[in-house]
Design a protein around this motif. Structure first.
Motif, PDB file in Angstrom:
ATOM      1  N   GLY A   9       0.840  -1.192   0.000  1.00 42.62           N
ATOM      2  CA  GLY A   9       0.000   0.000   0.000  1.00 42.62           C
ATOM      3  C   GLY A   9       0.875   1.243   0.000  1.00 42.62           C
ATOM      4  O   GLY A   9       1.928   1.268   0.652  1.00 42.62           O
ATOM      5  N   ILE A  10       0.489   2.256  -0.814  1.00 37.00           N
ATOM      6  CA  ILE A  10       1.262   3.505  -0.848  1.00 37.00           C
ATOM      7  C   ILE A  10       0.285   4.643  -0.585  1.00 37.00           C
ATOM      8  O   ILE A  10      -0.788   4.716  -1.188  1.00 37.00           O
ATOM      9  CB  ILE A  10       1.953   3.708  -2.204  1.00 37.00           C
ATOM     10  CG1 ILE A  10       2.905   2.542  -2.468  1.00 37.00           C
ATOM     11  CG2 ILE A  10       2.727   5.017  -2.217  1.00 37.00           C
ATOM     12  CD1 ILE A  10       3.516   2.550  -3.853  1.00 37.00           C
ATOM     13  N   ALA A  11       0.666   5.514   0.347  1.00 32.61           N
ATOM     14  CA  ALA A  11      -0.218   6.633   0.670  1.00 32.61           C
ATOM     15  C   ALA A  11       0.628   7.873   0.899  1.00 32.61           C
ATOM     16  O   ALA A  11       1.717   7.794   1.455  1.00 32.61           O
ATOM     17  CB  ALA A  11      -1.027   6.320   1.914  1.00 32.61           C
ATOM     18  N   SER A  12       0.111   8.985   0.411  1.00 29.38           N
ATOM     19  CA  SER A  12       0.785  10.259   0.654  1.00 29.38           C
ATOM     20  C   SER A  12      -0.151  11.124   1.496  1.00 29.38           C
ATOM     21  O   SER A  12      -1.352  11.201   1.225  1.00 29.38           O
ATOM     22  CB  SER A  12       1.091  10.946  -0.675  1.00 29.38           C
ATOM     23  OG  SER A  12       1.697  12.182  -0.411  1.00 29.38           O
ATOM     24  N   VAL A  13       0.404  11.746   2.534  1.00 30.96           N
ATOM     25  CA  VAL A  13      -0.414  12.543   3.449  1.00 30.96           C
ATOM     26  C   VAL A  13       0.132  13.965   3.482  1.00 30.96           C
ATOM     27  O   VAL A  13       1.345  14.166   3.527  1.00 30.96           O
ATOM     28  CB  VAL A  13      -0.374  11.925   4.874  1.00 30.96           C
ATOM     29  CG1 VAL A  13      -0.972  12.873   5.889  1.00 30.96           C
ATOM     30  CG2 VAL A  13      -1.108  10.606   4.884  1.00 30.96           C
ATOM     31  N   VAL A  68       4.668  17.001   2.281  1.00 34.60           N
ATOM     32  CA  VAL A  68       3.872  15.773   2.280  1.00 34.60           C
ATOM     33  C   VAL A  68       4.749  14.601   2.712  1.00 34.60           C
ATOM     34  O   VAL A  68       5.968  14.679   2.675  1.00 34.60           O
ATOM     35  CB  VAL A  68       3.276  15.449   0.879  1.00 34.60           C
ATOM     36  CG1 VAL A  68       2.319  16.509   0.449  1.00 34.60           C
ATOM     37  CG2 VAL A  68       4.372  15.252  -0.133  1.00 34.60           C
ATOM     38  N   SER A  69       4.062  13.554   3.113  1.00 31.98           N
ATOM     39  CA  SER A  69       4.805  12.339   3.473  1.00 31.98           C
ATOM     40  C   SER A  69       4.363  11.231   2.539  1.00 31.98           C
ATOM     41  O   SER A  69       3.248  11.262   2.030  1.00 31.98           O
ATOM     42  CB  SER A  69       4.487  11.937   4.908  1.00 31.98           C
ATOM     43  OG  SER A  69       3.156  11.492   4.989  1.00 31.98           O
ATOM     44  N   PHE A  70       5.280  10.324   2.277  1.00 30.56           N
ATOM     45  CA  PHE A  70       4.946   9.128   1.502  1.00 30.56           C
ATOM     46  C   PHE A  70       5.142   7.922   2.401  1.00 30.56           C
ATOM     47  O   PHE A  70       6.162   7.827   3.093  1.00 30.56           O
ATOM     48  CB  PHE A  70       5.859   9.013   0.278  1.00 30.56           C
ATOM     49  CG  PHE A  70       5.228   9.590  -0.950  1.00 30.56           C
ATOM     50  CD1 PHE A  70       4.367   8.836  -1.724  1.00 30.56           C
ATOM     51  CD2 PHE A  70       5.469  10.905  -1.308  1.00 30.56           C
ATOM     52  CE1 PHE A  70       3.765   9.375  -2.839  1.00 30.56           C
ATOM     53  CE2 PHE A  70       4.878  11.462  -2.414  1.00 30.56           C
ATOM     54  CZ  PHE A  70       4.021  10.690  -3.187  1.00 30.56           C
ATOM     55  N   ALA A  71       4.171   7.042   2.395  1.00 27.75           N
ATOM     56  CA  ALA A  71       4.297   5.877   3.264  1.00 27.75           C
ATOM     57  C   ALA A  71       4.082   4.604   2.472  1.00 27.75           C
ATOM     58  O   ALA A  71       3.178   4.525   1.645  1.00 27.75           O
ATOM     59  CB  ALA A  71       3.268   5.966   4.392  1.00 27.75           C
ATOM     60  N   LEU A 120       4.536   0.449   8.692  1.00 31.22           N
ATOM     61  CA  LEU A 120       4.623   1.705   7.938  1.00 31.22           C
ATOM     62  C   LEU A 120       6.081   2.107   7.760  1.00 31.22           C
ATOM     63  O   LEU A 120       6.856   2.088   8.715  1.00 31.22           O
ATOM     64  CB  LEU A 120       3.931   2.838   8.696  1.00 31.22           C
ATOM     65  CG  LEU A 120       2.416   2.908   8.673  1.00 31.22           C
ATOM     66  CD1 LEU A 120       1.973   4.175   9.378  1.00 31.22           C
ATOM     67  CD2 LEU A 120       1.911   2.921   7.256  1.00 31.22           C
ATOM     68  N   HIS A 121       6.434   2.457   6.519  1.00 31.93           N
ATOM     69  CA  HIS A 121       7.753   3.055   6.244  1.00 31.93           C
ATOM     70  C   HIS A 121       7.462   4.441   5.698  1.00 31.93           C
ATOM     71  O   HIS A 121       7.048   4.582   4.552  1.00 31.93           O
ATOM     72  CB  HIS A 121       8.523   2.231   5.213  1.00 31.93           C
ATOM     73  CG  HIS A 121       8.805   0.840   5.693  1.00 31.93           C
ATOM     74  ND1 HIS A 121      10.008   0.469   6.238  1.00 31.93           N
ATOM     75  CD2 HIS A 121       8.026  -0.271   5.749  1.00 31.93           C
ATOM     76  CE1 HIS A 121       9.961  -0.813   6.587  1.00 31.93           C
ATOM     77  NE2 HIS A 121       8.760  -1.279   6.297  1.00 31.93           N
ATOM     78  N   VAL A 122       7.589   5.451   6.542  1.00 33.31           N
ATOM     79  CA  VAL A 122       7.156   6.798   6.165  1.00 33.31           C
ATOM     80  C   VAL A 122       8.384   7.661   5.867  1.00 33.31           C
ATOM     81  O   VAL A 122       9.374   7.613   6.595  1.00 33.31           O
ATOM     82  CB  VAL A 122       6.340   7.449   7.299  1.00 33.31           C
ATOM     83  CG1 VAL A 122       5.764   8.773   6.837  1.00 33.31           C
ATOM     84  CG2 VAL A 122       5.229   6.506   7.725  1.00 33.31           C
ATOM     85  N   ARG A 123       8.276   8.430   4.784  1.00 28.71           N
ATOM     86  CA  ARG A 123       9.386   9.329   4.414  1.00 28.71           C
ATOM     87  C   ARG A 123       8.798  10.650   3.989  1.00 28.71           C
ATOM     88  O   ARG A 123       7.776  10.688   3.307  1.00 28.71           O
ATOM     89  CB  ARG A 123      10.185   8.700   3.258  1.00 28.71           C
ATOM     90  CG  ARG A 123      11.339   9.547   2.780  1.00 28.71           C
ATOM     91  CD  ARG A 123      12.287   8.712   1.969  1.00 28.71           C
ATOM     92  NE  ARG A 123      13.122   7.881   2.827  1.00 28.71           N
ATOM     93  CZ  ARG A 123      14.231   8.302   3.428  1.00 28.71           C
ATOM     94  NH1 ARG A 123      14.625   9.551   3.282  1.00 28.71           N
ATOM     95  NH2 ARG A 123      14.936   7.497   4.188  1.00 28.71           N
ATOM     96  N   ARG A 124       9.461  11.690   4.437  1.00 29.53           N
ATOM     97  CA  ARG A 124       9.015  13.019   4.043  1.00 29.53           C
ATOM     98  C   ARG A 124       9.404  13.240   2.580  1.00 29.53           C
ATOM     99  O   ARG A 124      10.489  12.826   2.167  1.00 29.53           O
ATOM    100  CB  ARG A 124       9.749  14.032   4.922  1.00 29.53           C
ATOM    101  CG  ARG A 124       9.316  15.447   4.762  1.00 29.53           C
ATOM    102  CD  ARG A 124      10.339  16.329   5.488  1.00 29.53           C
ATOM    103  NE  ARG A 124      10.119  17.698   5.138  1.00 29.53           N
ATOM    104  CZ  ARG A 124       9.333  18.498   5.825  1.00 29.53           C
ATOM    105  NH1 ARG A 124       8.742  18.050   6.903  1.00 29.53           N
ATOM    106  NH2 ARG A 124       9.158  19.742   5.425  1.00 29.53           N
TER     107      ARG A 124
END
Ligand code: ADP
Length: 874
Positions: free
Chosen positions: A395-399, A487-490, A473-477
């Protein structure tokens, strides 16, 4: 030379002007001469006309018809007196009856026709002249037309004359010819009066002789003109020409033949005089031209001096424009060059603008092409990454870190959360985070918004349907801090299964620990009464009643321990799929009946009421009788164990549809509802029930064995204290086989056998020896492989009870050695081992063992085995 170039047209212009001046003057002279010739010819023609008129008038005279020659002589003399000429009437014979130059009646001096025929001539003033009118009368007679003569010597007048003759026609026939002659002098005066002062006018007859001229006429009359002149005037009516006169002087002349006579008027003038005016004009024009040309040259040179350098500079500037270099423009006084400079400057700026435009255009086109290429690559790249993004198993999500809202999610993210992409994009990540993880998660996101580059965590999502999912979750700015958007990409990995497995593993581990503790407890439980029993037997060996009671108690405890171990081994076999059912047609009622009977003592001991209810018809199943008994035993054991005293335990077996239903119901402690499903799990125990004893494997074994028979088991309980009901359903056997006859276990008659017992555990060996001796056999013991071989060789036994796991030479090696010894080839070797798995049995068979017993050996089974062997030997 450069300067002469522009002067050439000027030179040509001057030459043309001079030429024009010359030609106009020459033509003027020619025209003037021609005019003179015309005028004189006209005057002479008028004179001849007059003569002709006189002659024609005279020709019409009747005096001629009357041949009144005297009267006619008088008339003719009167007609020409004024003209200083003479008239002669000539007959065809040449006779001239009338001749006015002599008085009438005088004899004529000559016959003109005869003279003409003789072509006689005469010398006159140094020149020769014809003597007659050269056949004039004859020609008129022949042609009947007017004619004239050339110059000839007039015999009567004794000087050169010319004459004109007209026919006298009567009845259409020329009967006479009237001739009017006059001295050539008469023409001289005419010519002289009409000619221009400087012009020499000459009348030339058809024979080329000069008839008259205005200059020195006496010297010229009768002289022949030169041949060139004669040829020209004979061929042309009129014209102009240059030639030489009789004096050899160069002249310019114009000539004209007269109309009535065949004479030619020739007006000439010496060239020197004729062209003097033309030469003067040419001289003036040449002078003017030279002056103008010279002045032009000087002016051109000066102008060139001023024009050339700026022009060269302009030329260089034009090249500089081509090369796009800076201009060095000249400054001059010449307006045109300055204008040219201005135009060039404009052209340069235009060129510069044009160049800049071209450069801009080319740059724009380049940029557009590059952008187009880039866009193409971008679209391709975008499409690749879009595919990758959408097809990713992660799963890929940007917040958006400012609003915490999802701004981009892929398909897998939707699958994990159960929301559609549209629904997710309207939510923040808090909305789907498990409340227990909110604190940790929001702290991590705040750290990311504050500049932290990345973090990894595990958390729980609450799906749209309310269920829960564990995710990693592997979250990166993105992009890195300070690079713009926030934004962040996870990468979101669903780890629910792993978490469940971990949880299950943890639980299993926990159950294992509990099991080990329980096992220790469960083993101590029967060991304690056994130890007590031994002590009682040691102290009260004489008290038979008590010893019997204690022994029975000890047997029960040993049985309990054996059953525990058997269950454990069965569980192991079932979990590895190594258990094999020995199926046959079995009547479940028999199983139930014997089981109930088996448990009667325990029921009675605990004060429980045991109720057995059986179907009146046989309940046949295709099963393993021992395993079916094991199932019922386990359920009855639990019912007794978990029932408060006194209680009630019911066992029933009945048919329901195509199934056999076995129910074990108790009035015991019951089972909490939330644990109804889990009690069939391995090592599963109801917490409160743990005190009642047990390993938590009995029900697991029951379920597995039931399933091996194609049946099912379930439990019902109204909760704690409400009792429990376990229901086993088995498929009813369709074609009922005859039940396997329960062969009574008849112990064959025992013969006394020599038995060798081998075990490194001396207690085990000795206790087994005592047991076998009690069966009535001769026993030898050995505590190692070597010792066993030695004793067997020394005294070959009938049966060897051989332990497998011994230090040094193990049981397998001992068996193989024994089989190699001829004296022991027939001996019955029985494996006695803690290992009772199928492969263990197979291995012992291959090593030459005859039988395989599992420790602890059931004495009854052992006795039966040895008895059957001794029976075989008898
Ligand atoms: P054990 O009895 O050896 O603990 P089992 O697998 O036979 O293991 O039973 C598992 C658990 O189920 C028991 O510990 C007990 O708590 C519960 N249980 C089994 N049978 C009954 C019963 N008839 N009444 C109440 N509880 C029972």
């Amino acid at each position: 030379m450069m300067l002469l170039g522009p002067a050439v047209p000027l030179l040509l212009l001057c030459a043309a002007a001079i030429w024009y001046q010359w030609r106009s003057n020459v033509e003027f002279v020619h025209d003037a001469l021609m005019d003179s010739a015309n005028v004189i010819a006209f005057a002479l023609d008028r004179d001849a006309e007059r003569s002709k008129a006189i002659l024609e008038t005279l020709a019409a005279s009747q005096l001629i018809d009357a041949r009144d020659w005297r009267a006619f002589h008088k008339l003719a003399s009167a007609a020409v007196s004024r003209e200083q000429g003479f008239i002669a009437l000539t007959e065809p014979s040449g006779a001239q009856p009338v001749r006015t130059m002599i008085p009438y009646g005088d004899s004529p001096p000559v016959n003109p026709i005869a003279l003409g025929a003789a072509a006689a001539d005469i010398e006159w003033n140094g020149r020769r002249l014809p003597l007659s009118s050269q056949g004039l009368a004859k020609r008129v007679f022949e042609t009947g037309k007017i004619a004239n003569s050339g110059v000839y010597y007039g015999v009567s007048v004794k000087k050169p004359v010319v004459s004109i003759g007209v026919p006298v026609v009567r009845d259409g026939k020329v009967v006479y010819v009237l001739i009017l002659g006059y001295p050539a002098d008469h023409l001289v005066s005419l010519v002289a009066s009409a000619a221009q002062p400087q012009a020499r006018v000459t009348i030339i007859d058809s024979d080329g002789r000069i008839v008259a001229r205005n200059i020195n006429p006496g010297e010229g009359i009768g002289v022949r003109v030169n041949d060139q002149t004669l040829a020209v005037i004979r061929e042309n009516e009129k014209g102009t020409r240059e030639g030489r006169n009789l004096n050899g002087e160069e002249t310019v002349g114009a000539f004209r033949r007269m109309q009535l006579t065949d004479w030619t008027v020739y007006a000439s003038i010496p060239k020197t005089i004729a062209y003097a005016r033309a030469r003067d004009a040419v001289t003036i024009w040449v002078t003017i031209s030279l002056l103008v040309f010279g002045a032009g040259l000087v002016a051109t040179r000066r102008l060139w001096g001023e024009v050339a350098p700026p022009l060269v500079a302009l030329g260089h500037s034009a090249q500089a424009i081509q090369r796009g270099e800076a201009l060095r423009l000249p400054r001059t006084r010449i307006v045109e060059i300055n204008e040219l400079t201005r135009l060039l400057t404009e052209a340069a700026s235009w060129e510069k603008r044009e160049r800049e435009e071209i450069v801009k255009r080319v740059a724009a086109e380049e940029s557009e092409r590059a952008t187009r290429d880039l866009m193409g690559q971008l679209v391709l790249s975008e499409s690749r990454f879009r595919t990758l993004f959408e097809q990713s198993g992660v799963g890929i999500a940007s917040v958006d870190l400012d609003t915490n809202r999802f701004v981009l999610v892929n398909r897998r993210m939707c699958e994990i959360t159960g929301y559609t992409a549209e629904e997710l994009l309207q939510r923040t990540f808090f909305d789907i985070t498990h409340p227990a993880d909110l604190d940790k998660d929001s702290r991590a996101m705040m750290a990311l918004a504050a500049g932290c580059e990345a973090y990894e965590t595990e958390k729980r999502y609450i799906r749209k349907d309310g269920s829960m999912r564990w995710v990693e979750l592997h979250v990166r700015r993105f992009p890195a801090a300070g690079e713009g958007s926030n934004v962040s990409f996870a990468a979101v990995i669903d780890v629910t299964s792993r978490k469940q497995a971990e949880f299950a593993l943890k639980q299993a581990d926990q159950r294992k620990d509990e099991f080990l503790a329980t096992l220790a407890h469960e083993l101590r439980n029967p060991l304690a009464p056994i130890r007590n029993g031994l002590e009682i037997i040691r102290q009260r060996a004489d008290d038979t009643a008590q010893v019997t009671e204690v022994r029975a108690m000890m047997e029960r405890q040993v049985k309990h321990i054996v059953r525990l171990v058997d269950d454990l081994l069965d569980v192991s076999r079932i979990s590895t799929g190594r258990i094999q059912l020995r199926k046959a047609a079995v009547d479940v009622r028999e199983i139930a009946r014997s089981a109930m009977e088996g448990w009667r003592p325990a029921l009675a001991r605990d004060g429980h009421d045991g109720v057995l209810t059986l179907d009146s018809h046989a309940l046949m199943v295709d099963g393993d009788a021992a395993r079916l008994r094991q199932i019922v035993d386990n359920l009855l054991d639990n019912a007794i164990k978990y029932s408060d005293r006194p209680g009630r335990v019911e066992l029933s077996a009945a048919r329901r549809g195509g199934r056999v239903v076995i129910c074990v119901t108790d009035s015991g402690i019951g089972i909490p509802r939330d644990q109804l499903r889990s009690i069939f799990e391995l090592f599963s125990q109801v917490r409160d029930g743990a005190q009642a004893g047990g390993l938590g494997i009995g029900l697991h074994l029951v379920r597995k064995l039931v399933e091996l028979h194609g049946g099912s088991v379930r439990v019902e309980s109204e909760g704690a204290g409400a009792g429990s009901r376990f229901t086993v359903e088995l498929p009813l056997m369709q074609s009922q086989k005859a039940p396997a006859a329960a062969a009574p276990r008849a112990i064959p008659a025992a013969g006394r056998l020599g038995i060798l017992i081998v075990d490194d555990n001396a207690d085990a060996a000795n206790s087994l020896a005592m047991l076998v001796e009690a069966f009535g056999h001769d026993v030898t013991t050995a505590f190692s492989g070597e010792e066993a071989l030695a004793k067997a060789a020394a005294c070959p036994p009938s049966v060897v009870l051989l332990d497998l796991g011994m230090p040094g030479m193990d049981g397998y090696a001992v068996a193989r050695k024994m089989r190699e010894m001829p004296s022991l080839a027939e001996v019955c070797i029985v494996a006695v081992s803690g290992w009772g798995q199928a492969e263990d049995r197979e291995r012992t068979a291959q090593a030459g063992f005859s039988e395989h017993l599992v420790k602890p050996v059931d004495p009854a089974e052992l006795e039966h085995l040895i008895a059957s062997l001794s029976h075989e030997r008898v």
